[in-house]
Design an enzyme around this catalytic site. Structure first.
Site, short mmCIF file in Angstrom:
data_model
loop_
_atom_site.label_atom_id
_atom_site.label_comp_id
_atom_site.label_asym_id
_atom_site.label_seq_id
_atom_site.Cartn_x
_atom_site.Cartn_y
_atom_site.Cartn_z
N SER A 124 20.31 -34.56 31.14
CA SER A 124 19.32 -33.20 30.71
C SER A 124 20.69 -32.49 30.79
O SER A 124 21.68 -32.17 31.67
CB SER A 124 18.40 -33.07 31.73
OG SER A 124 18.06 -31.96 32.17
N TYR A 148 14.73 -31.20 39.79
CA TYR A 148 15.25 -32.23 38.66
C TYR A 148 16.32 -32.03 38.63
O TYR A 148 17.02 -33.21 37.95
CB TYR A 148 14.33 -31.60 37.72
CG TYR A 148 13.88 -32.30 36.17
CD1 TYR A 148 13.74 -33.05 36.23
CD2 TYR A 148 14.92 -31.57 35.08
CE1 TYR A 148 14.24 -34.01 34.76
CE2 TYR A 148 15.37 -32.15 34.33
CZ TYR A 148 14.65 -33.77 34.14
OH TYR A 148 15.14 -34.53 32.92
N LYS A 152 19.20 -35.73 38.49
CA LYS A 152 19.43 -36.44 36.87
C LYS A 152 21.27 -35.73 37.27
O LYS A 152 22.21 -37.17 36.99
CB LYS A 152 19.40 -35.42 36.22
CG LYS A 152 18.31 -35.61 35.55
CD LYS A 152 17.65 -37.03 35.05
CE LYS A 152 16.26 -36.74 34.85
NZ LYS A 152 16.40 -38.37 33.57
#
Length: 339
Positions: A124, A148, A152
């Protein structure tokens, strides 16, 4: 060639299954259905004419994943499975680390045991954090601003360490920006089980009358209209990028390479609302509320490396994203009976 697609019943995973099948690959899907529906794979079959073997399982459940790898002889893995809402990750960080990092760790251990060493990882743009400048290049500093993004980034670091320790591994890290749109058939699109976390499905539900109002998180960012600017990429372009990456991976030398998948252009939240109103012919009422924790002002890609090395570039416009999303929303309301 047989490809395992984790999270293949989800939004990006299902569209990538279509493109993989169209390119001649055999696909097997594993998904725990925490934010997806098994019925999407029936619609993928309707688009492609191919039946997809599906196993409902959680990547953290090692025995279940072992059985899948024992049953099938995979040539490569595309890893989409993971929780993905920035705001939710801020309030539930341990859930994100458990699901995203632990699930990836188990997957990698099982892959290594079964000598499956080719992986396309769904990363991402959040791994770049709040960039000092835009557009963002792959060699920019990595510093995620929310759990989040950090999940990643942790997985990316695991993959680099793995490739450094064992030259058999070929790994691609796809850092993509803001997926939007739906398949042109109207049969598959973004279909969250709960309240949407992403802009496009929420806008579509407001335009259809399913929801009353869109919340715009902040209008005091240092942008032209005060709302956040993002690089919105059509999900079909994104799916094609995954197939191009797999082709490169199968033919390349060992190691790890990161690629940005985006359009190279930024659009604000208000610009996207206006584009959707034009495409749908419906008003999208909204109200401005406080910024969300973990959000940044501006984020868009320099995707020239993917164009040079993968022969890929985003081709579909914002208008096409809106038209396809509205078609999907309209057909969903009619045929798939939202609860």
């Amino acid at each position: 060639m047989k490809i395992l697609v984790t999270g293949g019943a989800g939004y990006i995973g299902s569209h990538t299954c279509v493109e993989l099948i169209n390119a001649g690959y055999q696909v097997v899907v594993v998904d725990n259905l925490c934010n997806s529906k098994a019925s999407v794979l029936e619609r993928v079959a309707g688009i492609t004419g191919a039946t997809i073997p599906f196993i409902q399982a959680d990547l953290r459940h090692r025995n279940a994943i072992e059985k899948i790898f024992t049953q099938y002889n995979f040539d490569a893995v595309m890893h989409f499975a993971g929780l993905k809402a920035v705001g939710e990750s801020v309030t539930e960080p341990l859930r994100y680390y458990d699901n995203n990092v632990e699930g990836s760790l188990v997957l990698l251990q099982v892959m290594a045991k079964h000598d499956v060493t080719k992986l396309v990882f769904s990363s991402s743009a959040t791994v770049y954090g709040d960039p000092a400048t835009v557009p963002i290049l792959e060699d920019f500093p990595l510093a995620a601003t929310n759990p989040y993004g950090r999940s990643k980034l942790m997985i990316e670091e695991m993959l680099r360490d793995l490739a450094h320790s064992d030259p058999a591994w070929r790994i691609a890290l796809l850092r993509y920006f803001n997926p939007a749109g739906a398949h042109e058939s109207g049969l598959i699109g973004e279909d969250p089980n709960d309240i949407p976390n992403n802009l496009f499905p929420y806008v579509a539900q407001v335009a259809s009358g399913r929801r009353d109002l869109l919340s715009v998180y902040g209008d005091d960012y240092p942008t032209d209209d005060g709302t956040g600017v993002r690089d919105y990429i059509h999900v079909v372009d994104l799916a094609i990028g995954h197939v191009k990456t797999l082709e490169k991976l199968l033919a390349s030398a060992a190691g790890v390479q990161a690629y940005n998948l985006g359009t190279g252009c930024g659009s604000s939240v208000l610009q996207m609302i206006q584009a959707f109103e034009r495409a749908s012919g419906r008003r999208v009422p909204y109200r401005v509320v406080a910024r969300r924790p973990g959000d940044i002002a501006v984020c868009y890609a320099d995707a020239s490396l993917a164009q040079r090395e993968l022969g890929w570039r985003a081709e579909r416009s914002i208008e096409q994203m809106c038209v396809d999303t509205w078609r999907w929303q309209s057909m969903s309301e009619e045929r798939f009976a939202y609860a």
